[in-house]
Design a protein around this motif. Sequence first.
Motif, short mmCIF file in Angstrom:
data_model
loop_
_atom_site.label_atom_id
_atom_site.label_comp_id
_atom_site.label_asym_id
_atom_site.label_seq_id
_atom_site.Cartn_x
_atom_site.Cartn_y
_atom_site.Cartn_z
N ALA A 272 0.67 -1.24 -0.07
CA ALA A 272 -0.04 -0.05 -0.02
C ALA A 272 0.69 1.33 0.21
O ALA A 272 0.44 2.39 -0.67
N VAL A 273 1.85 1.17 0.74
CA VAL A 273 2.83 2.27 0.83
C VAL A 273 3.28 2.81 -0.59
O VAL A 273 3.28 3.97 -1.19
N ASP A 274 3.87 1.57 -1.24
CA ASP A 274 4.36 1.64 -2.46
C ASP A 274 3.58 2.22 -3.46
O ASP A 274 3.63 3.22 -4.41
N ILE A 275 2.22 1.70 -3.52
CA ILE A 275 1.11 1.94 -4.62
C ILE A 275 0.76 3.50 -4.35
O ILE A 275 0.78 4.20 -5.47
N CYS A 276 0.75 4.01 -2.93
CA CYS A 276 0.27 5.46 -2.81
C CYS A 276 1.29 6.42 -2.77
O CYS A 276 1.02 7.35 -3.88
N LEU A 277 2.28 6.09 -2.56
CA LEU A 277 3.49 6.99 -2.65
C LEU A 277 4.27 7.30 -3.89
O LEU A 277 4.59 8.34 -4.27
N SER A 278 4.29 5.87 -4.64
CA SER A 278 4.96 6.13 -5.93
C SER A 278 3.78 6.68 -7.06
O SER A 278 4.41 7.01 -7.93
N GLY A 279 2.57 6.54 -6.80
CA GLY A 279 1.69 6.70 -7.88
C GLY A 279 1.54 6.10 -8.93
O GLY A 279 1.21 6.24 -9.95
N ARG A 280 2.24 4.68 -9.09
CA ARG A 280 2.45 3.80 -10.17
C ARG A 280 1.14 3.19 -10.52
O ARG A 280 0.04 3.23 -9.94
N ARG A 281 1.23 2.65 -11.93
CA ARG A 281 0.03 2.22 -12.22
C ARG A 281 0.21 0.55 -11.99
O ARG A 281 1.22 0.07 -11.90
N VAL A 282 -0.84 -0.08 -11.52
CA VAL A 282 -1.12 -1.29 -11.08
C VAL A 282 -2.04 -2.00 -12.22
O VAL A 282 -3.20 -1.85 -12.37
N GLY A 283 -1.46 -2.78 -12.80
CA GLY A 283 -2.19 -3.80 -14.17
C GLY A 283 -2.87 -4.90 -13.54
O GLY A 283 -2.65 -5.18 -12.40
N ALA A 284 -3.53 -5.51 -14.52
CA ALA A 284 -4.52 -6.70 -14.18
C ALA A 284 -3.73 -7.87 -13.55
O ALA A 284 -4.15 -8.32 -12.56
N ASP A 285 -2.62 -8.11 -14.09
CA ASP A 285 -2.10 -9.57 -13.75
C ASP A 285 -1.45 -9.43 -12.28
O ASP A 285 -1.59 -10.21 -11.33
N GLU A 286 -0.86 -8.12 -11.95
CA GLU A 286 -0.26 -7.72 -10.52
C GLU A 286 -1.52 -7.62 -9.53
O GLU A 286 -1.24 -8.09 -8.56
N ALA A 287 -2.61 -6.84 -10.10
CA ALA A 287 -3.64 -6.79 -9.27
C ALA A 287 -4.17 -8.37 -8.64
O ALA A 287 -4.60 -8.36 -7.61
N VAL A 288 -4.23 -9.12 -9.73
CA VAL A 288 -4.86 -10.48 -9.12
C VAL A 288 -3.84 -11.03 -8.19
O VAL A 288 -4.07 -11.59 -7.39
N ALA A 289 -2.32 -10.86 -8.63
CA ALA A 289 -1.33 -11.54 -7.61
C ALA A 289 -1.30 -11.01 -6.38
O ALA A 289 -1.07 -12.09 -5.45
N ILE A 290 -1.53 -9.76 -6.24
CA ILE A 290 -1.42 -9.39 -4.55
C ILE A 290 -2.87 -9.21 -4.05
O ILE A 290 -2.81 -8.67 -2.83
N GLY A 291 -3.83 -9.53 -4.45
CA GLY A 291 -4.94 -9.80 -3.72
C GLY A 291 -5.93 -8.39 -4.02
O GLY A 291 -7.06 -8.39 -3.32
N LEU A 292 -5.38 -7.65 -4.95
CA LEU A 292 -6.24 -6.43 -5.19
C LEU A 292 -7.51 -6.78 -6.16
O LEU A 292 -8.56 -6.16 -5.97
N ALA A 293 -7.51 -7.87 -6.86
CA ALA A 293 -8.85 -8.10 -7.62
C ALA A 293 -8.59 -9.67 -7.52
O ALA A 293 -7.98 -10.35 -7.40
N LEU A 294 -10.01 -9.99 -7.42
CA LEU A 294 -10.43 -11.49 -7.59
C LEU A 294 -9.93 -12.24 -8.82
O LEU A 294 -9.34 -13.34 -8.53
N ARG A 295 -10.16 -11.71 -9.98
CA ARG A 295 -9.88 -12.23 -11.25
C ARG A 295 -9.77 -11.14 -12.23
O ARG A 295 -10.49 -10.21 -12.10
#
Length: 267
Positions: A179-202
């Motif tokens: 969460a620190v990385d995502i918020c402070l870097s402002g980087r984009r999180v794509g579909a594959d990463e979102a699923v891998a880290i638990g941000l998306a179900l599928r």
Amino acid sequence: MTTAAIDPELLKRGGLALDVDGPRATITLARPEVLNAQTPLTWEALRAIGESLPPEVRVVVVRGAGRAFSAGLDRRFFAAPEVDGQPGITGLAALSDEEADTTIAAFQMGFSWLREPARLTVAAVQGHAIGAGFQLALACDLRIVADDVQFCMAETGLGIVPDLGGTYPLVHAVGYARAVDICLSGRRVGADEAVAIGLALRAVPAAELDAAVDASVASLVAAPPKAAAETLGLLAGVAEGTDPAAALAAERAAQLRRIRSLAAGEG
């Protein structure tokens, strides 16, 4: 399909469409010409929807029309003290502490009801989900995403903070360090990463997003309504930090309510 008892003019001004079909309600961000950018009127309309949905609604789907879920806050609110009768960033700064706190708390209410265990909420996310768009997706219990999704928490990079309830579910979904990385870097999180880290179900191909959401909703409403509501309440309590002993006690109490309800023929 029907529309719940809500002012249609508020929905229009908030850039939303609402359809209620039996146990399912679908909220659509309906300003595709501006990538479904949000305004405080969007949040007011969201809050009104949460207050007006009939009790038989068991699942709420939040989606965006067009090629993006939501590109975040309408840029007009960064430049003007007031837009459409609502305070912008500089307008909030001019309020007293109490007035500003009350105003932002009202904004947050448009999102917070989506996490209440009374019903399940699913975000169908394609394209950009930036800032307020990311936080709206995070407000939902589940996120099913298209393969072109781009999550981004842009607020910190703009000199402000995520204040629509996004920090709590983000940390719970991906952990503090991510969460620190995502918020402070402002980087984009794509579909594959979102699923891998638990941000998306599928994640599914963009053309299959609606069908995937429909299939998930159908399976999720298959359980008996009262048992599903009790289970959601138990899971939500654990997610909010209920200790193991309290979770066991909550399970016992919920089960007793269910057994008594079934014995009474109430389903």
